[in-house]
Scaffold this active site. Structure first.
Site, PDB file in Angstrom:
ATOM      1  N   PRO A  93       0.345  -1.824   0.260  1.00 24.65           N
ATOM      2  CA  PRO A  93      -0.228   0.264  -0.022  1.00 24.65           C
ATOM      3  C   PRO A  93       0.739   1.216   0.118  1.00 24.65           C
ATOM      4  CG  PRO A  93       0.033  -1.009   2.245  1.00 24.65           C
ATOM      5  CD  PRO A  93       0.713  -2.158   1.100  1.00 24.65           C
ATOM      6  N   GLU A 120       0.548  -7.329   7.815  1.00 22.62           N
ATOM      7  CA  GLU A 120       0.580  -5.477   8.132  1.00 22.62           C
ATOM      8  C   GLU A 120       1.821  -5.207   6.666  1.00 22.62           C
ATOM      9  OE1 GLU A 120      -1.243  -3.561   9.673  1.00 22.62           O
ATOM     10  OE2 GLU A 120      -1.920  -5.356   9.573  1.00 22.62           O
ATOM     11  N   ARG A 158      -2.308  -8.700 -22.165  1.00 26.39           N
ATOM     12  CA  ARG A 158      -3.243  -8.109 -22.522  1.00 26.39           C
ATOM     13  C   ARG A 158      -1.728  -6.922 -24.102  1.00 26.39           C
ATOM     14  NH1 ARG A 158      -4.583  -3.235 -22.463  1.00 26.39           N
ATOM     15  NH2 ARG A 158      -6.503  -3.375 -23.645  1.00 26.39           N
ATOM     16  N   ASP A 173      -7.782   2.580 -26.335  1.00 22.19           N
ATOM     17  CA  ASP A 173      -8.037   1.903 -24.439  1.00 22.19           C
ATOM     18  C   ASP A 173      -7.881   3.418 -23.844  1.00 22.19           C
ATOM     19  OD1 ASP A 173      -8.164  -0.432 -24.457  1.00 22.19           O
ATOM     20  OD2 ASP A 173      -6.279  -0.592 -24.093  1.00 22.19           O
TER      21      ASP A 173
HETATM   22  C1  9D3 Z   1      -3.046  -0.081   9.551  1.00 25.97           C
HETATM   23  C2  9D3 Z   1      -2.106   0.298   8.184  1.00 25.97           C
HETATM   24  N1  9D3 Z   1      -2.847  -0.776   6.786  1.00 25.97           N
HETATM   25  C3  9D3 Z   1      -2.034   0.191   5.475  1.00 25.97           C
HETATM   26  C4  9D3 Z   1      -3.166   1.220   5.078  1.00 25.97           C
HETATM   27  C5  9D3 Z   1      -1.612  -1.785   7.133  1.00 25.97           C
HETATM   28  C6  9D3 Z   1      -2.207  -2.911   5.654  1.00 25.97           C
HETATM   29  C7  9D3 Z   1      -3.003  -3.071   5.186  1.00 25.97           C
HETATM   30  C8  9D3 Z   1      -2.560  -4.103   4.522  1.00 25.97           C
HETATM   31  C9  9D3 Z   1      -0.582  -3.599   5.071  1.00 25.97           C
HETATM   32  C10 9D3 Z   1      -0.391  -3.974   4.104  1.00 25.97           C
HETATM   33  C11 9D3 Z   1      -2.643  -4.581   4.262  1.00 25.97           C
HETATM   34  C12 9D3 Z   1      -2.603  -5.542   2.492  1.00 25.97           C
HETATM   35  N2  9D3 Z   1      -2.306  -5.051   1.615  1.00 25.97           N
HETATM   36  C13 9D3 Z   1      -1.300  -5.184   0.051  1.00 25.97           C
HETATM   37  O1  9D3 Z   1      -0.479  -5.697   0.194  1.00 25.97           O
HETATM   38  C14 9D3 Z   1      -1.573  -3.948  -1.187  1.00 25.97           C
HETATM   39  C15 9D3 Z   1      -2.019  -3.380  -0.998  1.00 25.97           C
HETATM   40  C16 9D3 Z   1      -3.118  -3.006  -1.067  1.00 25.97           C
HETATM   41  O2  9D3 Z   1      -3.955  -3.176   0.382  1.00 25.97           O
HETATM   42  N3  9D3 Z   1      -4.080  -1.543  -1.936  1.00 25.97           N
HETATM   43  C17 9D3 Z   1      -3.346  -1.789  -2.703  1.00 25.97           C
HETATM   44  N4  9D3 Z   1      -1.880  -1.619  -3.422  1.00 25.97           N
HETATM   45  C18 9D3 Z   1      -2.109  -2.678  -2.805  1.00 25.97           C
HETATM   46  S1  9D3 Z   1      -0.277  -4.068  -2.980  1.00 25.97           S
HETATM   47  C19 9D3 Z   1       0.161  -4.534  -1.506  1.00 25.97           C
END
Ligand code: 9D3
Length: 254
Positions: A93, A120, A158, A173
């Site tokens: 994230p 996490e 693709r 696209d």
């Molecule tokens: C409390 C903090 N959280 C961050 C918003 C912790 C957290 C949440 C979800 C840490 C990892 C995750 C799992 N998400 C992913 O691995 C992830 C992800 C996403 O949640 N949103 C957008 N892109 C991606 S790429 C990997």
């Protein structure tokens, strides 16, 4: 090109790689995807891949050691196969958002190693030592990196030669020209509904190709201006808007 995917859930991948227009790219090996189940690289008898975070707090952290072992195995396998190492990509994230320019770049390279996190996050020392690129699917919270990895693989598959029957589908696209796509219509000409009939916009039935092209461009411009003003600004800055585009945008009440 070759993608090596390190994941706790390898079984999620096949269902996406055996359907639709991208199936050809995966089954032909044009996009060769190898799956590496992370649990196979756990060191202890419990096959443990996560533990509590130093400093306390909620959630679990993915252990460095299984990840480093898996990355080592991938590096050896790629080298033995004569494949270029390619970048190690971690989905997170906190990564930079995936966009079409990045997919085009990756589609021209040797592939990559894709690290899918769960919990996490993963031990920072793995990121510091091994990861070249951190990518996000956008500003919303998922439960792991598998769907982002599949999204990236789908977007790359693709773009391979011969996947889209009409080569021009790429150019039209959304995002390939930096604007959102225009609406599309097919048969029947009139959809009868309780609320009233919905006809296809007459210009699309007119056979006037210049008028149709202009209608489509204007629908793209108005939709983009309403929903993604950031893309209008970027297109303008890159010199991708014509004088006619600017004249039309000036008529829109935003
Ligand atoms: C409390 C903090 N959280 C961050 C918003 C912790 C957290 C949440 C979800 C840490 C990892 C995750 C799992 N998400 C992913 O691995 C992830 C992800 C996403 O949640 N949103 C957008 N892109 C991606 S790429 C990997």
């Amino acid at each position: 090109m070759r993608f090596d995917v390190i994941t706790l859930f390898p079984e999620l991948f096949a269902p996406f790689m055996t359907v639709g227009v991208t199936r050809r790219a995966f089954e032909s090996g044009q996009v060769d995807v190898r799956l590496w189940p992370l649990r196979d690289f756990a060191s202890d008898n419990y096959r443990r891949v996560d533990d509590r975070p130093y400093g306390g707090g909620p959630g679990m952290v993915m252990l460095a050691e299984p990840l480093l072992k898996a990355l080592g195995a991938v590096r050896n396998a790629r080298s033995e196969a004569g494949a270029t190492a390619g970048p190690v990509i971690h989905f997170s994230p906190t990564g930079r958002p995936i966009n079409q320019a990045l997919l085009r770049e990756l589609a021209q390279g040797p592939g990559a190693t894709l690290l899918c996190g769960r919990y996490e996050g993963i031990d920072q020392r793995v990121l510091d030592r091994e990861v070249d690129l951190e990518l996000s699917l956008g500003d919303f919270v998922l439960s792991g990196g598998e769907l982002p990895a599949l999204a990236l693989l789908d977007g790359i598959a693709r773009l391979q030669e011969g996947v889209l029957s009409d080569a021009r589908s790429h150019e039209q696209d959304s995002f390939e020209d930096g604007l959102l796509d225009c609406p599309h219509y097919s048969r029947p000409e009139v959809l009868a509904l309780p609320e009233g009939d919905q006809p296809v916009p007459p210009v699309l039935l007119s056979g006037h190709h210049a008028d149709i092209a202009r209608w489509r461009r204007e629908r793209s411009l108005s939709l983009t201006a309403q929903r993604r003003p950031d893309l209008i600004a970027a297109a303008r800055a890159a010199g991708r808007l014509s004088k006619a585009d600017e004249r039309y945008l000036a008529t829109l009440a935003l």
